[in-house]
Scaffold this active site. Sequence first.
Site, short mmCIF file in Angstrom:
data_model
loop_
_atom_site.label_atom_id
_atom_site.label_comp_id
_atom_site.label_asym_id
_atom_site.label_seq_id
_atom_site.Cartn_x
_atom_site.Cartn_y
_atom_site.Cartn_z
N VAL A 60 -4.27 1.22 4.70
CA VAL A 60 -4.07 2.44 3.92
C VAL A 60 -5.12 2.51 2.82
O VAL A 60 -5.29 1.56 2.04
CB VAL A 60 -2.66 2.46 3.29
CG1 VAL A 60 -2.45 3.77 2.51
CG2 VAL A 60 -1.58 2.27 4.34
N LYS A 61 -5.83 3.63 2.78
CA LYS A 61 -6.89 3.78 1.77
C LYS A 61 -6.37 4.68 0.65
O LYS A 61 -5.93 5.81 0.90
CB LYS A 61 -8.12 4.41 2.45
CG LYS A 61 -9.43 4.12 1.77
CD LYS A 61 -10.56 4.61 2.67
CE LYS A 61 -11.91 4.42 2.07
NZ LYS A 61 -12.95 5.12 2.83
N LEU A 62 -6.44 4.14 -0.55
CA LEU A 62 -5.89 4.83 -1.72
C LEU A 62 -6.96 4.98 -2.79
O LEU A 62 -7.77 4.07 -2.98
CB LEU A 62 -4.75 4.00 -2.34
CG LEU A 62 -3.55 3.66 -1.46
CD1 LEU A 62 -2.67 2.63 -2.17
CD2 LEU A 62 -2.74 4.92 -1.18
#
Length: 217
Positions: A82-84
């Site tokens: 997951v890229k945040l």
Amino acid sequence: MKFFLDTADVAEIEALAASGLVDGVTTNPSLVHKAGRNFLEVVKEICAIVPGPVSAEVVATDYEGMLREAAVVRAIAPNVCVKLPLTLDGLRACRTLTADGAMVNVTLCFSAPQALLAAKAGATFVSPFVGRHDDAGFDGMALIEDIRLIYDNYEFATEILVASVRHPVHVLAAAKIGADVATMPPAVLRQLAGHPLTEKGLAAFLADWAKTGQTIG
Ligand code: E4P
């Protein structure tokens, strides 16, 4: 050092993954737009090609929205990362998601203190953008050196994922500093393999071989 491809172009990923040199993939909303593909479909296809981490970026900017979108992308495949964004909400979501066993790539990092926060939030990867840093008149590789020093001082497990790589010299400098990963456009990975003297030498060997009239096997 791990090499990730920074693209949402499935054909390019397939072609280069066959080399055995691709350890993962990073995507972002701009790369998905460029590919002209459905986001969830393209991430699913990439995850089936590359067993390593495949970064899929959320677009919500609030904590609850990030968690909702993270649940959607995590359901695609076990190798989704997951890229945040590196914001306070992003860091809070990072802590929650990594505590739940997710891989998280904290992106849009432009300073060493930001990278320190990402490590404290338990990020799997932090993505300092060296090319954009250089473009703005700063020294992207000095940023990588600072982050390496800080992470080593405290033995943080967060991996330094050098992003916004524009050319092979960025990859070389990142490797000398000891960055864990470089994510690069497919063209840069191809450039890394090439050298004019390799091409010239190969052409000369093949020409001489042809003169021998021999074959192998
Ligand atoms: C990586 O995760 C980033 O999305 C990417 O490297 C950004 O690169 P750019 O600055 O060339 O857009």
